[in-house]
Scaffold this motif. Sequence first.
Motif, PDB file in Angstrom:
ATOM      1  N   ARG A 114       4.162  18.197  -5.583  1.00  0.00           N
ATOM      2  CA  ARG A 114       4.808  16.943  -5.207  1.00  0.00           C
ATOM      3  C   ARG A 114       4.099  16.312  -4.010  1.00  0.00           C
ATOM      4  NH1 ARG A 114       9.352  15.077  -6.868  1.00  0.00           N
ATOM      5  NH2 ARG A 114       9.915  17.142  -7.703  1.00  0.00           N
ATOM      6  N   SER A 115       3.824  15.027  -4.130  1.00  0.00           N
ATOM      7  CA  SER A 115       3.321  14.242  -3.006  1.00  0.00           C
ATOM      8  C   SER A 115       4.403  13.265  -2.582  1.00  0.00           C
ATOM      9  CB  SER A 115       2.057  13.464  -3.400  1.00  0.00           C
ATOM     10  OG  SER A 115       0.976  14.339  -3.634  1.00  0.00           O
ATOM     11  N   THR A 116       4.600  13.139  -1.289  1.00  0.00           N
ATOM     12  CA  THR A 116       5.594  12.224  -0.737  1.00  0.00           C
ATOM     13  C   THR A 116       4.869  11.190   0.113  1.00  0.00           C
ATOM     14  OG1 THR A 116       7.213  14.009  -0.670  1.00  0.00           O
ATOM     15  CG2 THR A 116       7.710  12.032   0.609  1.00  0.00           C
ATOM     16  N   SER A 117       5.139   9.941  -0.174  1.00  0.00           N
ATOM     17  CA  SER A 117       4.403   8.854   0.470  1.00  0.00           C
ATOM     18  C   SER A 117       5.343   7.742   0.901  1.00  0.00           C
ATOM     19  CB  SER A 117       3.352   8.290  -0.494  1.00  0.00           C
ATOM     20  OG  SER A 117       2.389   9.271  -0.823  1.00  0.00           O
ATOM     21  N   TRP A 118       4.788   6.839   1.697  1.00  0.00           N
ATOM     22  CA  TRP A 118       5.476   5.608   2.046  1.00  0.00           C
ATOM     23  C   TRP A 118       4.896   4.478   1.198  1.00  0.00           C
ATOM     24  CZ3 TRP A 118       9.621   6.944   4.232  1.00  0.00           C
ATOM     25  CH2 TRP A 118       9.659   7.935   5.223  1.00  0.00           C
ATOM     26  N   LEU A 119       5.769   3.735   0.569  1.00  0.00           N
ATOM     27  CA  LEU A 119       5.388   2.522  -0.144  1.00  0.00           C
ATOM     28  C   LEU A 119       5.712   1.355   0.780  1.00  0.00           C
ATOM     29  CD1 LEU A 119       4.497   1.012  -2.715  1.00  0.00           C
ATOM     30  CD2 LEU A 119       6.880   1.128  -3.479  1.00  0.00           C
ATOM     31  N   VAL A 120       4.675   0.647   1.180  1.00  0.00           N
ATOM     32  CA  VAL A 120       4.791  -0.368   2.230  1.00  0.00           C
ATOM     33  C   VAL A 120       4.466  -1.744   1.655  1.00  0.00           C
ATOM     34  CG1 VAL A 120       3.962  -1.091   4.508  1.00  0.00           C
ATOM     35  CG2 VAL A 120       4.068   1.356   3.932  1.00  0.00           C
ATOM     36  N   THR A 121       5.283  -2.718   1.985  1.00  0.00           N
ATOM     37  CA  THR A 121       4.965  -4.104   1.658  1.00  0.00           C
ATOM     38  C   THR A 121       5.102  -4.943   2.917  1.00  0.00           C
ATOM     39  OG1 THR A 121       7.224  -4.732   1.048  1.00  0.00           O
ATOM     40  CG2 THR A 121       5.814  -3.850  -0.703  1.00  0.00           C
ATOM     41  N   ALA A 122       4.368  -6.032   2.971  1.00  0.00           N
ATOM     42  CA  ALA A 122       4.431  -6.953   4.103  1.00  0.00           C
ATOM     43  C   ALA A 122       3.891  -8.303   3.656  1.00  0.00           C
ATOM     44  CB  ALA A 122       3.621  -6.416   5.290  1.00  0.00           C
ATOM     45  N   ASP A 123       4.277  -9.338   4.394  1.00  0.00           N
ATOM     46  CA  ASP A 123       3.890 -10.702   4.044  1.00  0.00           C
ATOM     47  C   ASP A 123       2.979 -11.303   5.098  1.00  0.00           C
ATOM     48  OD1 ASP A 123       5.615 -10.620   1.810  1.00  0.00           O
ATOM     49  OD2 ASP A 123       7.328 -11.133   3.090  1.00  0.00           O
TER      50      ASP A 123
ATOM     51  N   THR B  95       8.513  -3.797   4.748  1.00  0.00           N
ATOM     52  CA  THR B  95       9.408  -2.792   4.178  1.00  0.00           C
ATOM     53  C   THR B  95       8.652  -1.476   4.046  1.00  0.00           C
ATOM     54  OG1 THR B  95       8.887  -3.164   1.828  1.00  0.00           O
ATOM     55  CG2 THR B  95      10.534  -4.613   2.829  1.00  0.00           C
ATOM     56  N   VAL B  96       9.339  -0.393   4.319  1.00  0.00           N
ATOM     57  CA  VAL B  96       8.757   0.949   4.200  1.00  0.00           C
ATOM     58  C   VAL B  96       9.761   1.812   3.445  1.00  0.00           C
ATOM     59  CG1 VAL B  96       7.813   2.938   5.421  1.00  0.00           C
ATOM     60  CG2 VAL B  96       7.588   0.652   6.428  1.00  0.00           C
ATOM     61  N   SER B  97       9.406   2.239   2.251  1.00  0.00           N
ATOM     62  CA  SER B  97      10.329   3.052   1.453  1.00  0.00           C
ATOM     63  C   SER B  97       9.622   4.307   0.975  1.00  0.00           C
ATOM     64  CB  SER B  97      10.871   2.256   0.263  1.00  0.00           C
ATOM     65  OG  SER B  97       9.809   1.769  -0.544  1.00  0.00           O
ATOM     66  N   ARG B  98      10.395   5.362   0.870  1.00  0.00           N
ATOM     67  CA  ARG B  98       9.836   6.659   0.466  1.00  0.00           C
ATOM     68  C   ARG B  98       9.680   6.709  -1.047  1.00  0.00           C
ATOM     69  NH1 ARG B  98      12.200  12.496   2.484  1.00  0.00           N
ATOM     70  NH2 ARG B  98      11.786  13.677   0.589  1.00  0.00           N
TER      71      ARG B  98
ATOM     72  N   PHE C 115       0.834  -1.206   0.000  1.00  0.00           N
ATOM     73  CA  PHE C 115       0.000   0.000   0.000  1.00  0.00           C
ATOM     74  C   PHE C 115       0.864   1.248   0.000  1.00  0.00           C
ATOM     75  CE2 PHE C 115       0.291  -0.976   4.628  1.00  0.00           C
ATOM     76  CZ  PHE C 115       0.646   0.258   5.169  1.00  0.00           C
ATOM     77  N   VAL C 116       0.216   2.339  -0.387  1.00  0.00           N
ATOM     78  CA  VAL C 116       0.825   3.666  -0.374  1.00  0.00           C
ATOM     79  C   VAL C 116       0.030   4.523   0.596  1.00  0.00           C
ATOM     80  CG1 VAL C 116       1.248   5.749  -1.724  1.00  0.00           C
ATOM     81  CG2 VAL C 116       1.689   3.514  -2.733  1.00  0.00           C
ATOM     82  N   CYS C 117       0.747   5.230   1.474  1.00  0.00           N
ATOM     83  CA  CYS C 117       0.099   6.172   2.399  1.00  0.00           C
ATOM     84  C   CYS C 117       0.969   7.414   2.511  1.00  0.00           C
ATOM     85  CB  CYS C 117      -0.128   5.526   3.765  1.00  0.00           C
ATOM     86  SG  CYS C 117       1.390   5.094   4.656  1.00  0.00           S
ATOM     87  N   PRO C 118       0.391   8.564   2.860  1.00  0.00           N
ATOM     88  CA  PRO C 118       1.167   9.800   2.875  1.00  0.00           C
ATOM     89  C   PRO C 118       2.248   9.817   3.943  1.00  0.00           C
ATOM     90  CG  PRO C 118      -1.184  10.263   2.787  1.00  0.00           C
ATOM     91  CD  PRO C 118      -1.042   8.812   3.109  1.00  0.00           C
ATOM     92  N   ALA C 119       3.394  10.380   3.600  1.00  0.00           N
ATOM     93  CA  ALA C 119       4.422  10.688   4.576  1.00  0.00           C
ATOM     94  C   ALA C 119       4.034  11.980   5.298  1.00  0.00           C
ATOM     95  CB  ALA C 119       5.780  10.799   3.888  1.00  0.00           C
ATOM     96  N   GLU C 120       4.945  12.511   6.096  1.00  0.00           N
ATOM     97  CA  GLU C 120       4.596  13.635   6.959  1.00  0.00           C
ATOM     98  C   GLU C 120       4.030  14.804   6.148  1.00  0.00           C
ATOM     99  OE1 GLU C 120       8.270  16.051   8.268  1.00  0.00           O
ATOM    100  OE2 GLU C 120       8.946  13.965   8.142  1.00  0.00           O
ATOM    101  N   PRO C 121       3.111  15.556   6.770  1.00  0.00           N
ATOM    102  CA  PRO C 121       2.335  16.553   6.023  1.00  0.00           C
ATOM    103  C   PRO C 121       3.154  17.522   5.186  1.00  0.00           C
ATOM    104  CG  PRO C 121       1.376  16.238   8.192  1.00  0.00           C
ATOM    105  CD  PRO C 121       2.632  15.426   8.169  1.00  0.00           C
ATOM    106  N   LEU C 122       4.186  18.143   5.768  1.00  0.00           N
ATOM    107  CA  LEU C 122       4.877  19.213   5.064  1.00  0.00           C
ATOM    108  C   LEU C 122       5.794  18.722   3.951  1.00  0.00           C
ATOM    109  CD1 LEU C 122       5.571  21.729   7.956  1.00  0.00           C
ATOM    110  CD2 LEU C 122       3.842  21.861   6.154  1.00  0.00           C
TER     111      LEU C 122
END
Length: 288
Positions: A270-279, A207-210, A150-157
């Motif tokens: 620009r939007s900055t998010s976390w790309l997260v994977t898990a098993d 895993t959590v990657s920007r 999933f993708v979710c937003p990183a910190e607001p600013l």
Amino acid sequence: MPDVVNTEQAHAWNGPEGTHWARNQDRWNAVNEGFNEPLLDAAALTVADRVLDLGCGSGQTTRLAARGTPHGHALGLDLSGPMLAEARAGAEREGITNASFLQGDAQAHPFDAGEFDTAISRYGVMFFADPVAAFANVHRALAPGGRLAFVCPAEPLLNGWVVAMTSLRDVLPVGEFGQPGLPGMFSLAEPDRIREVLTAAGFTGITVSRTEALGAWGEGAEDAADFLLGTGPGRHLMEQTDAPGRSSARRALTNHLRAHETADGTVRLRSTSWLVTADRPATPADRA
């Protein structure tokens, strides 16, 4: 809609917020579709996967997942009736027959155990009242060896639209965006929080990657300002002031957005998010 525990969110997404997103689905896709490719790459779909799209909204990611699993199926789940109506219409218009859509609450929906091979979400997992319970329910819905992406937003600013809105502090009562631990757009903005929630829900290999993307917010600064002020946060702020204040806010936001106009006039932020994977690991009981 049975089995709903996120009643406040259900009310919002079946009211003005859901109607706004359904009416402006093409615009919201233009804002967020830069995350589609990273999300689907991370999901590593196979041709026969059974895919669950969490908080699918108007269904763009569900339809993409269905195209990527021609011998499988993609189910889009969302609280919002207005957006799901658009999702179904889009699948029919595009001739996609291996996608379906269901109105429900992922935190409480009675999935069959092991019903899906993969669960995905683009900005649809930040609103749970109890995120551990919600992800545990998704964990149960995944087959042993299943994958979550999933993708979710990183910190607001780190997100251009938030910076644009905070530029209005002199004319509108702009508060803080995102309250850690509470449901909302930035509830999973901290990587440690993501790992904590997913681990408690039973996931491993987290895993959590920007990741970043430039979204198109409007054709020119005035159009983009009107769109931003028509969103839920924008409407809330504009309701806190009088007509002169609203005019000042629109003028100030337009001026801020002019700096983000590209050569063709499109406003890109620009939007900055976390790309997260898990098993979802296989357990001894699964192997028995």
